[in-house]
Motif scaffolding. Structure first.
Motif, mmCIF file in Angstrom:
data_model
loop_
_atom_site.group_PDB
_atom_site.id
_atom_site.type_symbol
_atom_site.label_atom_id
_atom_site.label_comp_id
_atom_site.label_asym_id
_atom_site.label_seq_id
_atom_site.Cartn_x
_atom_site.Cartn_y
_atom_site.Cartn_z
ATOM 1 N N MET A 89 -29.989 -72.214 -29.522
ATOM 2 C CA MET A 89 -31.409 -71.173 -29.223
ATOM 3 C C MET A 89 -31.430 -70.054 -30.083
ATOM 4 S SD MET A 89 -30.884 -71.288 -25.110
ATOM 5 C CE MET A 89 -32.388 -70.245 -24.807
ATOM 6 N N GLY A 90 -30.426 -70.059 -31.107
ATOM 7 C CA GLY A 90 -30.627 -68.970 -32.094
ATOM 8 C C GLY A 90 -29.360 -68.164 -32.308
ATOM 9 N N GLU A 91 -29.321 -66.995 -32.786
ATOM 10 C CA GLU A 91 -28.163 -65.963 -33.065
ATOM 11 C C GLU A 91 -27.787 -65.527 -31.744
ATOM 12 O OE1 GLU A 91 -29.626 -63.512 -35.943
ATOM 13 O OE2 GLU A 91 -29.006 -64.820 -37.456
ATOM 14 N N GLU A 92 -26.422 -65.448 -31.486
ATOM 15 C CA GLU A 92 -25.977 -64.893 -30.338
ATOM 16 C C GLU A 92 -24.923 -63.681 -30.592
ATOM 17 O OE1 GLU A 92 -23.484 -66.888 -26.397
ATOM 18 O OE2 GLU A 92 -22.270 -66.646 -28.076
ATOM 19 N N VAL A 93 -25.193 -62.419 -30.001
ATOM 20 C CA VAL A 93 -24.297 -61.378 -30.295
ATOM 21 C C VAL A 93 -23.524 -60.957 -28.847
ATOM 22 C CG1 VAL A 93 -24.507 -58.938 -30.969
ATOM 23 C CG2 VAL A 93 -26.007 -60.852 -31.736
ATOM 24 N N GLN A 94 -22.433 -60.623 -29.151
ATOM 25 C CA GLN A 94 -21.618 -60.081 -27.857
ATOM 26 C C GLN A 94 -21.355 -58.690 -28.358
ATOM 27 O OE1 GLN A 94 -17.491 -61.518 -27.958
ATOM 28 N NE2 GLN A 94 -16.985 -60.571 -26.185
ATOM 29 N N TYR A 95 -21.730 -57.831 -27.348
ATOM 30 C CA TYR A 95 -21.577 -56.604 -27.064
ATOM 31 C C TYR A 95 -20.586 -56.193 -25.907
ATOM 32 C CZ TYR A 95 -26.090 -56.191 -29.109
ATOM 33 O OH TYR A 95 -27.351 -56.708 -29.696
ATOM 34 N N GLY A 96 -19.692 -54.947 -26.420
ATOM 35 C CA GLY A 96 -18.669 -54.677 -25.271
ATOM 36 C C GLY A 96 -18.571 -53.249 -25.241
ATOM 37 N N TYR A 97 -18.011 -52.709 -23.936
ATOM 38 C CA TYR A 97 -17.955 -51.161 -23.600
ATOM 39 C C TYR A 97 -16.955 -51.138 -22.890
ATOM 40 C CZ TYR A 97 -18.848 -46.787 -21.604
ATOM 41 O OH TYR A 97 -18.676 -45.586 -21.173
ATOM 42 N N GLU A 98 -15.906 -50.143 -22.941
ATOM 43 C CA GLU A 98 -14.750 -49.854 -22.263
ATOM 44 C C GLU A 98 -14.899 -48.260 -21.713
ATOM 45 O OE1 GLU A 98 -11.039 -50.912 -23.812
ATOM 46 O OE2 GLU A 98 -11.624 -53.059 -24.327
ATOM 47 N N LEU A 99 -14.375 -48.273 -20.323
ATOM 48 C CA LEU A 99 -14.541 -47.056 -19.827
ATOM 49 C C LEU A 99 -13.106 -46.814 -19.322
ATOM 50 C CD1 LEU A 99 -15.954 -44.321 -18.987
ATOM 51 C CD2 LEU A 99 -16.414 -45.565 -16.977
ATOM 52 N N ASP A 100 -12.469 -45.916 -19.490
ATOM 53 C CA ASP A 100 -11.083 -45.207 -19.200
ATOM 54 C C ASP A 100 -11.138 -43.913 -18.574
ATOM 55 O OD1 ASP A 100 -8.298 -44.936 -18.567
ATOM 56 O OD2 ASP A 100 -7.998 -45.609 -20.574
ATOM 57 N N GLU A 101 -11.306 -43.602 -17.471
ATOM 58 C CA GLU A 101 -11.279 -42.193 -16.751
ATOM 59 C C GLU A 101 -10.910 -42.343 -15.460
ATOM 60 O OE1 GLU A 101 -15.206 -40.688 -16.850
ATOM 61 O OE2 GLU A 101 -15.879 -41.785 -15.260
ATOM 62 N N PRO A 102 -9.976 -41.101 -14.860
ATOM 63 C CA PRO A 102 -9.767 -40.814 -13.510
ATOM 64 C C PRO A 102 -10.795 -40.652 -12.536
ATOM 65 C CG PRO A 102 -9.499 -38.839 -14.698
ATOM 66 C CD PRO A 102 -10.008 -39.738 -15.821
ATOM 67 N N CYS A 103 -10.524 -41.212 -11.446
ATOM 68 C CA CYS A 103 -11.647 -41.034 -10.241
ATOM 69 C C CYS A 103 -12.067 -39.345 -10.185
ATOM 70 C CB CYS A 103 -10.911 -41.571 -8.982
ATOM 71 S SG CYS A 103 -12.197 -41.304 -7.422
ATOM 72 N N ARG A 104 -13.287 -39.184 -10.118
ATOM 73 C CA ARG A 104 -13.578 -37.581 -9.913
ATOM 74 C C ARG A 104 -13.059 -36.939 -8.634
ATOM 75 N NH1 ARG A 104 -17.974 -39.799 -13.016
ATOM 76 N NH2 ARG A 104 -19.123 -39.885 -10.868
ATOM 77 N N ASN A 105 -12.832 -37.946 -7.463
ATOM 78 C CA ASN A 105 -12.563 -37.807 -6.165
ATOM 79 C C ASN A 105 -11.095 -37.410 -5.919
ATOM 80 O OD1 ASN A 105 -13.203 -36.763 -3.476
ATOM 81 N ND2 ASN A 105 -12.305 -38.967 -3.087
ATOM 82 N N CYS A 106 -10.156 -38.495 -6.475
ATOM 83 C CA CYS A 106 -8.907 -38.467 -6.181
ATOM 84 C C CYS A 106 -8.034 -38.330 -7.378
ATOM 85 C CB CYS A 106 -8.451 -39.315 -5.231
ATOM 86 S SG CYS A 106 -8.559 -41.125 -5.943
ATOM 87 N N GLY A 107 -8.337 -38.763 -8.678
ATOM 88 C CA GLY A 107 -7.663 -38.678 -9.885
ATOM 89 C C GLY A 107 -6.901 -39.984 -10.133
ATOM 90 N N ASN A 108 -7.336 -40.992 -9.579
ATOM 91 C CA ASN A 108 -6.830 -42.414 -9.620
ATOM 92 C C ASN A 108 -7.037 -42.912 -10.983
ATOM 93 O OD1 ASN A 108 -5.581 -45.175 -9.074
ATOM 94 N ND2 ASN A 108 -7.660 -45.876 -8.506
ATOM 95 N N GLU A 109 -6.365 -43.501 -11.936
ATOM 96 C CA GLU A 109 -6.610 -44.051 -13.148
ATOM 97 C C GLU A 109 -7.725 -45.328 -12.957
ATOM 98 O OE1 GLU A 109 -6.272 -43.056 -16.250
ATOM 99 O OE2 GLU A 109 -5.448 -41.156 -15.419
ATOM 100 N N ILE A 110 -9.003 -45.309 -13.563
ATOM 101 C CA ILE A 110 -9.588 -46.369 -13.575
ATOM 102 C C ILE A 110 -9.889 -47.063 -14.906
ATOM 103 C CG2 ILE A 110 -12.230 -46.996 -12.748
ATOM 104 C CD1 ILE A 110 -11.908 -45.120 -10.524
#
Length: 295
Positions: free
Chosen positions: A47-68
């Motif tokens: 069907m044409g050219e395919e592009v894969q995008y990625g994004y990662e988020l690594d931060e603690p919970c703003r309420n309890c500090g749990n690693e997310i």
């Protein structure tokens, strides 16, 4: 090693997502400006050219500090069409996510203003604070000096308004207390008068046996007593009227004080929420910059 990325692709990926901390259950929201998708690979498809995008988020919970940790992947094929998405999470549950492509930066200033006003009218302070912080950061990046001046003036006006409100409330409360004291003094005076009249009546009663020989004097005293009784009753009516008026004044002012207290509580909650989102936004941008510099 990354695959060859096609030269023809969208200018970027926009998206929104909602996730919940697995430890405390607090909900967090990601908007278009929170995502920073990078093309990771590309290939040619039927069907044409395919592009894969990625994004990662690594931060603690703003309420309890749990690693997310969150990871989002989006495949575009053909150009301008989202073909497939994938998401992984650690420490949180992704409740909802949606993505789209764009070829020019979206112009949504009016939509942001409507979203800010709507969230404030609906008393959704968390959504309002988040939208306000995003709007302020965008404005600051676009025009730092005017945004800083306007923000400083806004804080100054809000502080003056808060101080005037508190001062007015205290003045009204002081006046009410002074007025109440005045009623107390009047009541004390009337009570003393009533006691004196009662003492006089008791004195007359105790001397009746001693003045039986002088009926004329007794009649005069009884006439005096009859004249004094209406005065006592009239004084009692005055006391009742004073208390009735005092109760009406208190009932008329108590709702004003409750409204002021409620407004001050809402304003304090709103300011605390905005400050919290400022701090969270700063931490998230610092974390993203650190991750980008490490990469």
């Amino acid at each position: 090693m990354k695959e060859q990325i096609p030269s023809t692709m969208s200018d970027g990926i926009t998206g929104k997502a909602t996730y919940k901390c697995e430890k405390c259950g607090a909900k967090h929201f990601l908007h278009d400006e929170d995502f920073c998708f990078e093309p990771e690979s590309g290939s040619n498809r039927d069907m044409g050219e395919e592009v894969q995008y990625g994004y990662e988020l690594d931060e603690p919970c703003r309420n309890c500090g749990n690693e997310i940790r969150l990871k989002f992947e989006v495949w575009e094929c053909p150009v301008g069409i989202i073909n497939m998405t994938n998401e992984n999470s650690s420490g949180a549950e992704i409740l909802k996510s949606e993505f789209d492509t764009y070829h020019e930066p979206p112009q949504d200033e009016h939509e942001e203003a409507v979203r800010i006003v709507k969230s404030l009218v609906l008393f959704r302070f968390d959504a309002f604070a988040e939208a306000f912080v995003d709007f302020w950061v965008k404005s600051y990046k676009k025009s730092p000096q005017p945004t800083s001046i306007i923000s400083a003036l806004g804080v100054l006006v809000a502080s003056i308004s808060l101080a005037v409100t508190i001062y007015t409330s205290e003045q009204a409360r002081s006046q009410k207390l002074e007025k109440t004291q005045s009623y107390t003094e009047q009541f004390e005076l009337l009570r003393t008068t009533e006691e004196n009249l009662n003492d006089l009546a008791e004195f007359i009663s105790s001397k009746i046996g001693e003045i039986e020989a002088t009926k004329s004097l007794i009649q005069d005293l009884e006439a005096k007593k009859s004249e004094l009784e209406p005065i006592v009753n009239a004084n009692q009516q005055v006391v009742d009227a004073i208390f009735l008026q005092q109760r009406r004044d208190i009932e008329r002012t108590i709702w004003v004080e409750r409204g002021i207290s409620f407004g001050l509580g809402i304003l304090a909650s709103l300011i605390a929420t905005i400050i919290w989102h400022f701090v969270s936004r700063f931490k998230r941008e610092k974390s993203n910059n650190q991750r980008q510099s490490d990469a």
